[in-house]
Design a protein around this motif. Structure first.
Motif, PDB file in Angstrom:
ATOM      1  N   LEU A  93       9.507  72.668  48.568  1.00 25.76           N
ATOM      2  CA  LEU A  93       8.914  71.711  49.511  1.00 25.76           C
ATOM      3  C   LEU A  93       9.298  70.291  49.159  1.00 25.76           C
ATOM      4  CD1 LEU A  93       5.320  73.071  50.119  1.00 25.76           C
ATOM      5  CD2 LEU A  93       7.097  72.779  51.843  1.00 25.76           C
ATOM      6  N   HIS A  94       9.575  69.518  50.184  1.00 25.89           N
ATOM      7  CA  HIS A  94       9.877  68.101  50.011  1.00 25.89           C
ATOM      8  C   HIS A  94       8.584  67.317  50.281  1.00 25.89           C
ATOM      9  CE1 HIS A  94      12.883  64.898  49.654  1.00 25.89           C
ATOM     10  NE2 HIS A  94      12.182  64.252  50.560  1.00 25.89           N
ATOM     11  N   GLY A  95       7.628  67.461  49.383  1.00 31.06           N
ATOM     12  CA  GLY A  95       6.352  66.768  49.582  1.00 31.06           C
ATOM     13  C   GLY A  95       5.184  67.696  49.361  1.00 31.06           C
ATOM     14  N   GLN A  96       4.114  67.518  50.147  1.00 30.98           N
ATOM     15  CA  GLN A  96       2.858  68.228  49.933  1.00 30.98           C
ATOM     16  C   GLN A  96       2.954  69.679  50.362  1.00 30.98           C
ATOM     17  OE1 GLN A  96       3.454  66.073  52.388  1.00 30.98           O
ATOM     18  NE2 GLN A  96       2.263  66.513  54.219  1.00 30.98           N
ATOM     19  N   THR A  97       1.921  70.457  50.002  1.00 30.46           N
ATOM     20  CA  THR A  97       1.863  71.870  50.377  1.00 30.46           C
ATOM     21  C   THR A  97       0.785  72.137  51.434  1.00 30.46           C
ATOM     22  OG1 THR A  97       0.312  72.347  48.581  1.00 30.46           O
ATOM     23  CG2 THR A  97       2.667  72.604  48.109  1.00 30.46           C
ATOM     24  N   THR A  98       0.014  71.120  51.763  1.00 32.77           N
ATOM     25  CA  THR A  98      -1.040  71.261  52.770  1.00 32.77           C
ATOM     26  C   THR A  98      -0.696  70.394  53.974  1.00 32.77           C
ATOM     27  OG1 THR A  98      -2.702  71.664  51.073  1.00 32.77           O
ATOM     28  CG2 THR A  98      -3.496  70.997  53.246  1.00 32.77           C
ATOM     29  N   PHE A  99      -0.827  70.981  55.172  1.00 31.74           N
ATOM     30  CA  PHE A  99      -0.415  70.289  56.389  1.00 31.74           C
ATOM     31  C   PHE A  99      -1.463  70.480  57.471  1.00 31.74           C
ATOM     32  CE2 PHE A  99       3.272  71.636  54.014  1.00 31.74           C
ATOM     33  CZ  PHE A  99       4.093  70.509  54.006  1.00 31.74           C
ATOM     34  N   SER A 100      -1.344  69.667  58.501  1.00 31.05           N
ATOM     35  CA  SER A 100      -2.147  69.820  59.703  1.00 31.05           C
ATOM     36  C   SER A 100      -1.248  70.315  60.827  1.00 31.05           C
ATOM     37  CB  SER A 100      -2.787  68.489  60.105  1.00 31.05           C
ATOM     38  OG  SER A 100      -3.687  68.047  59.116  1.00 31.05           O
ATOM     39  N   LEU A 101      -1.863  70.882  61.861  1.00 30.59           N
ATOM     40  CA  LEU A 101      -1.101  71.366  63.000  1.00 30.59           C
ATOM     41  C   LEU A 101      -0.163  70.279  63.529  1.00 30.59           C
ATOM     42  CD1 LEU A 101      -3.553  73.457  65.215  1.00 30.59           C
ATOM     43  CD2 LEU A 101      -1.436  74.243  64.149  1.00 30.59           C
ATOM     44  N   ASN A 102       1.053  70.684  63.824  1.00 26.58           N
ATOM     45  CA  ASN A 102       2.092  69.832  64.411  1.00 26.58           C
ATOM     46  C   ASN A 102       2.768  68.916  63.394  1.00 26.58           C
ATOM     47  OD1 ASN A 102       3.499  69.652  66.844  1.00 26.58           O
ATOM     48  ND2 ASN A 102       2.554  67.695  67.355  1.00 26.58           N
ATOM     49  N   ASP A 103       2.391  69.004  62.133  1.00 30.24           N
ATOM     50  CA  ASP A 103       3.089  68.235  61.106  1.00 30.24           C
ATOM     51  C   ASP A 103       4.520  68.750  60.939  1.00 30.24           C
ATOM     52  OD1 ASP A 103       0.976  66.605  60.541  1.00 30.24           O
ATOM     53  OD2 ASP A 103       0.439  67.546  58.625  1.00 30.24           O
ATOM     54  N   THR A 104       5.386  67.865  60.475  1.00 30.96           N
ATOM     55  CA  THR A 104       6.742  68.260  60.089  1.00 30.96           C
ATOM     56  C   THR A 104       6.723  68.722  58.637  1.00 30.96           C
ATOM     57  OG1 THR A 104       7.801  66.735  61.641  1.00 30.96           O
ATOM     58  CG2 THR A 104       9.118  67.477  59.777  1.00 30.96           C
ATOM     59  N   ILE A 105       7.308  69.873  58.393  1.00 31.38           N
ATOM     60  CA  ILE A 105       7.407  70.420  57.038  1.00 31.38           C
ATOM     61  C   ILE A 105       8.872  70.348  56.611  1.00 31.38           C
ATOM     62  CG2 ILE A 105       7.054  72.446  55.580  1.00 31.38           C
ATOM     63  CD1 ILE A 105       4.954  73.397  57.599  1.00 31.38           C
ATOM     64  N   GLN A 106       9.101  69.674  55.493  1.00 30.01           N
ATOM     65  CA  GLN A 106      10.465  69.548  54.988  1.00 30.01           C
ATOM     66  C   GLN A 106      10.628  70.361  53.721  1.00 30.01           C
ATOM     67  OE1 GLN A 106      11.845  65.506  54.541  1.00 30.01           O
ATOM     68  NE2 GLN A 106      10.493  64.806  56.161  1.00 30.01           N
ATOM     69  N   VAL A 107      11.747  71.067  53.641  1.00 28.39           N
ATOM     70  CA  VAL A 107      12.097  71.754  52.408  1.00 28.39           C
ATOM     71  C   VAL A 107      13.478  71.278  51.974  1.00 28.39           C
ATOM     72  CG1 VAL A 107      10.719  73.794  52.917  1.00 28.39           C
ATOM     73  CG2 VAL A 107      13.124  73.751  53.563  1.00 28.39           C
ATOM     74  N   ARG A 108      13.695  71.327  50.692  1.00 30.16           N
ATOM     75  CA  ARG A 108      14.981  70.946  50.122  1.00 30.16           C
ATOM     76  C   ARG A 108      15.682  72.209  49.647  1.00 30.16           C
ATOM     77  NH1 ARG A 108      17.862  66.133  50.435  1.00 30.16           N
ATOM     78  NH2 ARG A 108      19.134  65.811  48.575  1.00 30.16           N
ATOM     79  N   ILE A 109      16.932  72.382  50.021  1.00 29.60           N
ATOM     80  CA  ILE A 109      17.735  73.518  49.591  1.00 29.60           C
ATOM     81  C   ILE A 109      18.821  72.990  48.666  1.00 29.60           C
ATOM     82  CG2 ILE A 109      19.228  75.419  50.314  1.00 29.60           C
ATOM     83  CD1 ILE A 109      17.808  75.284  53.061  1.00 29.60           C
ATOM     84  N   GLU A 110      18.847  73.482  47.445  1.00 26.35           N
ATOM     85  CA  GLU A 110      19.861  73.087  46.468  1.00 26.35           C
ATOM     86  C   GLU A 110      20.669  74.327  46.116  1.00 26.35           C
ATOM     87  OE1 GLU A 110      20.342  70.094  45.715  1.00 26.35           O
ATOM     88  OE2 GLU A 110      18.465  69.013  46.068  1.00 26.35           O
ATOM     89  N   THR A 111      21.988  74.261  46.321  1.00 21.97           N
ATOM     90  CA  THR A 111      22.827  75.435  46.113  1.00 21.97           C
ATOM     91  C   THR A 111      23.523  75.392  44.757  1.00 21.97           C
ATOM     92  OG1 THR A 111      24.645  74.367  47.324  1.00 21.97           O
ATOM     93  CG2 THR A 111      23.199  75.823  48.564  1.00 21.97           C
ATOM     94  N   TYR A 112      23.578  76.554  44.136  1.00 25.23           N
ATOM     95  CA  TYR A 112      24.239  76.729  42.843  1.00 25.23           C
ATOM     96  C   TYR A 112      25.165  77.937  42.925  1.00 25.23           C
ATOM     97  CZ  TYR A 112      20.936  73.439  40.758  1.00 25.23           C
ATOM     98  OH  TYR A 112      20.213  72.302  40.465  1.00 25.23           O
ATOM     99  N   ASP A 113      26.214  77.926  42.099  1.00 27.81           N
ATOM    100  CA  ASP A 113      27.109  79.073  42.053  1.00 27.81           C
ATOM    101  C   ASP A 113      26.639  80.075  40.998  1.00 27.81           C
ATOM    102  OD1 ASP A 113      27.972  78.174  39.540  1.00 27.81           O
ATOM    103  OD2 ASP A 113      29.792  77.241  40.332  1.00 27.81           O
ATOM    104  N   SER A 114      27.404  81.124  40.805  1.00 24.70           N
ATOM    105  CA  SER A 114      26.986  82.192  39.883  1.00 24.70           C
ATOM    106  C   SER A 114      27.048  81.780  38.422  1.00 24.70           C
ATOM    107  CB  SER A 114      27.854  83.437  40.108  1.00 24.70           C
ATOM    108  OG  SER A 114      27.655  83.947  41.407  1.00 24.70           O
ATOM    109  N   TYR A 115      27.711  80.655  38.144  1.00 25.27           N
ATOM    110  CA  TYR A 115      27.721  80.114  36.784  1.00 25.27           C
ATOM    111  C   TYR A 115      26.501  79.233  36.528  1.00 25.27           C
ATOM    112  CZ  TYR A 115      32.649  81.542  36.555  1.00 25.27           C
ATOM    113  OH  TYR A 115      33.819  82.265  36.554  1.00 25.27           O
TER     114      TYR A 115
END
Length: 545
Positions: A93-115
């Motif tokens: 999560l990019h921020g809090q874990t508690t939201f209200s209806l119609n809020d924008t929820i942002q997540v961060r995706i960080e990619t790594y290789d097999s090493y």
């Protein structure tokens, strides 16, 4: 004399301006040191972002996919342990874990290789969604590619509850690059054939969207709505290009080198492509209630322009029902409602087998004929009492009808019926090009859409009461054909938005992308239940006028 004195600026005013400038610079530095500016910029991008203007060329705009040029920058012969590994990649999560209806929820995706090394380039295609099985609730997420190995996922808090967010790598950049290369190398990923016959001799040859030297070709473009269609000339001396009688196709394994085969098989085990972790969130009702997230405006009353500018997500599933945000589906799934909409009209739903599925669903409700066959010959359903008809036929080449040999006349331009429509007509036309175009380069799709836009513009000018809609692509995952990525739907959606822009005020856009992402359809043929929902949504928009 100093320049500002010549302009009549006093020293006092100059001092004030300089102090203000230094104050702004100081404030900017403070914000930067506290890491606030980056978050503020991201917030502004997210709140202002609409998929209507995504990926139109500006490097500052959020993009859901990279250009072909960017995708192909990586070499082909690579260490496969350096590609994105979902088991080591992370999303949070990019921020809090508690939201209200119609809020924008942002997540961060960080990619790594097999090493375990952080990836520094983008181009991967993710499926991001949120679900709560107890409420039979699902909503899709969109993913912005920053082209540095990190991605921003955006979801909407669409119901009160405790849903879970999941992330899945549908295709890696290296897989997408491989298919781009194969487009250029082989033109079509599957084999398309034409049969030549003079009453005695018969010969079948391969067909393409462009001549492929060194063979000699028959140019069948004139029979394809002036769109590219080339078949190898028959070798038999008694056969010529005018003797094409039928068409057929089959899936072939794309010729692959050993290195290419390793890339091609990267997503063979789909269970390994889901991120290990998932994210649970709490959504409270807050100041809004559930009904506030949907509109009471009937879909038929929404302007066609608004259907093209609808922001993501276009809707969500709640208690198993699709809830569009833009409007309310007020046309019930009943024979009287569908018949009232179609009375004294023709409905044209040409396209491919997924359009045929919609025709089948229409007949399930209307019960005009015993059954709609799944073969590719033209089909018509007529109701004598209500004086309506529903038409289906296969769109123009590239079209891959399978192993059965069909008369060439069955493969017609999407707009072939336009000339049959009188100027005072109230007919309904639903245009659709998608699945078969995944087997050729996206430039072919754009060329066909350009021609379709030109024909559509001419029709709207002479027959202003005709209702016209364009059905957009849908997403699917884990289907049996490894080379048919729903990723191209992202590209096709943007091409549709770009090319149809002059006709936004006359053509409806039927967007089923979010609906299909939310559920994760396993095949490019949606299940009957989803086809039923798509058809009801379609009827809600087109039953007007």
């Amino acid at each position: 004399m100093w320049p500002w004195r010549r302009a009549g600026v006093s020293k006092t005013l100059l001092c004030v301006c300089m102090l203000a400038m230094f104050g702004v610079l100081y404030l900017h530095r403070q914000i930067m040191t506290r890491g606030i500016l980056q978050t503020t910029r991201l917030y502004l991008v997210v709140t202002q972002w609409s998929r209507t203007n995504a990926n139109l060329g500006s490097t500052e705009e959020p993009r859901r996919f990279l250009s072909e040029e960017e995708i192909l920058r990586n070499p082909l012969d690579i260490d496969l342990k350096t590609v994105t590994d979902p088991l080591l990649s992370r999303f949070f999560l990019h921020g809090q874990t508690t939201f209200s209806l119609n809020d924008t929820i942002q997540v961060r995706i960080e990619t790594y290789d097999s090493y375990g090394i952080r990836r520094t380039s983008g181009g991967d295609f993710f499926r991001l969604w949120m679900e709560e099985p107890g409420l039979r609730a699902n909503v899709s997420g969109d993913v912005i590619d920053h082209n540095n190995g990190s991605y921003t996922g955006i979801l909407r808090a669409s119901w009160a509850g405790t849903p879970t967010i999941f992330c899945y790598v549908e295709k890696r950049k290296e897989e997408i690059a491989l298919i781009y290369r194969k487009y250029h190398q082989y033109d079509t990923l599957w084999n398309a054939h034409a049969d030549f016959f003079n009453g005695v001799a018969v010969e079948s040859t391969l067909c393409f969207t462009r001549p492929m030297p060194p063979a000699e070709y028959c140019n069948l473009t004139a029979d394809n709505g002036d769109l590219p269609y080339y078949c190898v000339q028959p070798l038999h001396p008694d056969l010529n290009c005018s003797m094409v009688v039928s068409v057929w196709s089959y899936r072939r394994r794309i010729p692959l080198s050993p290195a290419e085969k390793l890339v091609y098989d990267l997503s063979l085990d789909k269970e390994k492509d889901i991120f290990r972790q998932n994210i649970s969130v709490n959504i409270s009702r807050g100041p809004e209630n559930q009904s506030a997230l949907s509109s009471t405006t009937p879909c038929k009353a929404v302007s066609s322009s608004d259907t093209w500018r609808n922001e993501a997500p276009s809707g969500f599933f709640y208690k198993g029902a699709w809830i569009p945000r833009l409007c309310a589906m007020t046309v019930p799934i009943t024979e009287p409602a569908y018949s009232a909409c179609l009375k004294n009209r023709s409905l044209w739903i040409s396209g491919d087998s997924t359009s045929m599925q919609i025709m089948t669903e229409m007949n399930n409700v209307l019960r005009v004929v015993p059954a709609v066959t799944r073969t590719h010959e033209p089909k018509i359903i007529r109701h004598p009492h209500y004086n309506y008809s529903i038409h289906w036929n296969a769109h123009e080449f590239p079209y891959f009808p399978g192993l059965l040999h069909y008369p060439k006349a069955y493969i017609k331009p999407e707009s072939h019926h336009f000339d049959k429509i009188p100027n005072d007509s109230r007919d309904i036309i639903v245009l659709y090009l998608n699945t078969h175009f995944i087997l050729v380069h996206p430039d072919v799709f754009r060329r066909h859409i350009k021609k379709l836009v030109s024909r559509t513009r001419a029709l709207t000018q002479r027959a202003p009461n005709v209702v016209i809609a364009v059905r957009g692509p849908h997403a699917y995952y884990k289907q049996m054909y490894q080379e048919m990525y729903s990723y191209w739907g992202l590209v096709f959606r943007d091409i549709l938005h770009e090319e149809f822009r002059p006709l936004y005020d006359r053509v409806i856009f039927l967007d089923f992308w979010d609906m299909s992402v939310a559920l994760g359809l396993p095949d490019f043929h949606p299940s009957p239940a989803i086809v039923r929902t798509m058809t009801q949504s379609m009827m809600g928009y087109i039953c007007r006028g």
